[in-house]
Design an enzyme around this catalytic site. Structure first.
Site, PDB file in Angstrom:
ATOM      1  N   ARG A  51       0.803  -1.229   0.000  1.00 26.71           N
ATOM      2  CA  ARG A  51       0.000   0.000   0.000  1.00 26.71           C
ATOM      3  C   ARG A  51       0.831   1.272   0.000  1.00 26.71           C
ATOM      4  O   ARG A  51       0.564   2.204  -0.748  1.00 26.71           O
ATOM      5  CB  ARG A  51      -0.932   0.060   1.234  1.00 26.71           C
ATOM      6  N   THR A  52       1.809   1.325   0.879  1.00 24.43           N
ATOM      7  CA  THR A  52       2.500   2.601   1.034  1.00 24.43           C
ATOM      8  C   THR A  52       3.241   2.967  -0.244  1.00 24.43           C
ATOM      9  O   THR A  52       3.086   4.069  -0.772  1.00 24.43           O
ATOM     10  CB  THR A  52       3.467   2.544   2.232  1.00 24.43           C
ATOM     11  N   LYS A  80      25.854  -3.319  -1.129  1.00 24.06           N
ATOM     12  CA  LYS A  80      27.309  -3.135  -1.270  1.00 24.06           C
ATOM     13  C   LYS A  80      27.878  -2.370  -0.091  1.00 24.06           C
ATOM     14  O   LYS A  80      29.072  -2.088  -0.040  1.00 24.06           O
ATOM     15  CB  LYS A  80      27.615  -2.350  -2.547  1.00 24.06           C
ATOM     16  N   ARG A 101      11.395   3.983   3.042  1.00 29.71           N
ATOM     17  CA  ARG A 101      11.085   3.021   4.118  1.00 29.71           C
ATOM     18  C   ARG A 101      12.340   2.221   4.405  1.00 29.71           C
ATOM     19  O   ARG A 101      13.016   1.744   3.479  1.00 29.71           O
ATOM     20  CB  ARG A 101       9.956   2.094   3.682  1.00 29.71           C
ATOM     21  N   HIS A 129       5.423   6.052  11.346  1.00 29.37           N
ATOM     22  CA  HIS A 129       4.893   5.892   9.992  1.00 29.37           C
ATOM     23  C   HIS A 129       3.884   7.021   9.766  1.00 29.37           C
ATOM     24  O   HIS A 129       2.682   6.797   9.715  1.00 29.37           O
ATOM     25  CB  HIS A 129       4.234   4.508   9.874  1.00 29.37           C
TER      26      HIS A 129
HETATM   27  C1  NCD Z   1       2.016  -0.976   8.089  1.00 28.23           C
HETATM   28  C2  NCD Z   1       3.520  -0.772   8.227  1.00 28.23           C
HETATM   29  O1  NCD Z   1       4.254  -0.955   7.244  1.00 28.23           O
HETATM   30  O2  NCD Z   1       3.917  -0.407   9.310  1.00 28.23           O
HETATM   31  N1  NCD Z   1       1.607  -1.195   6.772  1.00 28.23           N
HETATM   32  C3  NCD Z   1       1.284  -0.114   6.002  1.00 28.23           C
HETATM   33  O3  NCD Z   1       2.112   0.706   5.696  1.00 28.23           O
HETATM   34  N2  NCD Z   1      -0.007   0.043   5.649  1.00 28.23           N
HETATM   35  C4  NCD Z   1       1.472  -1.978   9.023  1.00 28.23           C
HETATM   36  C5  NCD Z   1       2.058  -3.348   9.021  1.00 28.23           C
HETATM   37  O4  NCD Z   1       2.964  -3.665   8.252  1.00 28.23           O
HETATM   38  O5  NCD Z   1       1.594  -4.133   9.829  1.00 28.23           O
END
Ligand code: NCD
Length: 305
Positions: A51-52, A80, A101, A129
């Site tokens: 999703r993100t 590397k 991320r 997040h």
């Molecule tokens: C979440 C995350 O990555 O922290 N997912 C997301 O971005 N919607 C929640 C999860 O991974 O459980």
């Protein structure tokens, strides 16, 4: 706002501005379709994501911009031995904004210290997040028409769940929110949040182990998965993974207008039978994620429409 690293960077005014813009974007998408023409978003994902990353990319594409990036550490020079700072400095030569991320807490902050273009933290380890928080806030505001005066239950892995940490911090800015934490003792929220958010601001925190005991009180139920990848040993994960399974029986005593949120991905913690219940909001939440990310990209790039 130059970067978005932590949800505590967002003032109430910032949140309102971004959510209002997200609403306008979803009501008038055509108005925004060329807003980021010739702009590039880089998505640097050193950890898995559906999703993100994809909502960030869809957001930039729907603003008329372009995207580049990688979706796993294996395909980047991190393998590397390149540092986060060097990767960020390099990518800043190719893109106008970066969403990143990374499994290490503080990584987005390090990147932000190294470059002049906006950095968005798309998840740093078990820490934060903030764009999921904007997604959650938009969902709550759409469902409840307010961001104050409600009872919210957070359920599951509250220790490692970064979406929980970020949302708690953002909600602590609003009036009269009753926070109920539902988790096994081992997965309670970290001590630093108890101190810095609850004690410091004189906000009452209720901690329980059984979901059934608090269900009738809740206006919002925020479910989470147990974060397997952050456990030190698999045996603990296996023991705790099915601590909570929300099903239609458990919802019997819930309010008729309860809003069930989940950042997703879901593993076992919500029965698929709940998906068709009018209280399930988690798939519309995923859609809201695209609209808030569109708003955030416009805001950070200083694009006026
Ligand atoms: C979440 C995350 O990555 O922290 N997912 C997301 O971005 N919607 C929640 C999860 O991974 O459980």
């Amino acid at each position: 706002m130059k970067h978005l690293i932590d949800s505590i960077d967002l003032s109430v005014a910032d949140i309102e501005r971004l959510l209002d813009l997200a609403d306008d974007i979803s009501n008038h998408p055509v108005k925004y379709q060329d807003a980021c023409k010739y702009k590039k978003l880089a998505t640097l994902f050193f950890e898995p994501s559906t999703r993100t990353r994809l909502s960030f990319e869809a957001a930039m594409l729907e603003l008329g911009g372009s995207v580049l990036g990688f979706s796993s550490a294996d395909s980047s020079s991190a393998t590397k031995g390149e540092s986060i700072a060097d990767t960020a400095r390099t990518v800043a030569c190719y893109a106008d904004i970066i969403a990143m991320r990374h499994p290490k807490e503080g990584s987005a902050y390090v990147a932000a210290q190294s470059v002049d273009i906006p950095i968005v933290n798309a998840g740093d380890g078990g820490h934060n997040h903030p764009t999921q928080t904007l997604t959650d806030l938009l969902t709550i505001r759409r469902e409840k028409k307010r961001l104050d005066n409600f009872t919210i239950g957070f359920c599951g892995d509250l220790k490692f769940g970064r979406t929980v940490h970020s949302l708690i911090k953002a909600l602590s800015r609003y009036e009269n929110i009753n926070f109920i934490m539902i988790s096994p003792e081992e997965l309670q929220i970290p001590e630093y949040l108890k101190e810095d958010v609850f004690k410091k601001n004189n906000i009452t925190l209720t901690e329980v182990e059984r979901m059934e005991d608090v269900m009738p009180k809740l206006d919002i139920l925020y479910m989470t998965r147990v974060q397997r990848e952050r456990f030190f040993n698999e045996a603990d994960y296996v023991r705790l993974k099915d601590s909570y399974i929300l099903d239609l029986d458990k919802l019997e005593t819930a309010k008729k207008d309860l809003a069930i949120l989940h950042p997703l991905p879901r593993v076992n913690e919500i029965s698929v039978k709940v998906d068709n219940d009018s209280r399930a909001c988690y798939f519309s939440q995923a859609m809201n994620g695209k609209h808030v990310r569109m708003a955030l990209i416009l805001d950070l790039l200083g694009v006026q429409v």
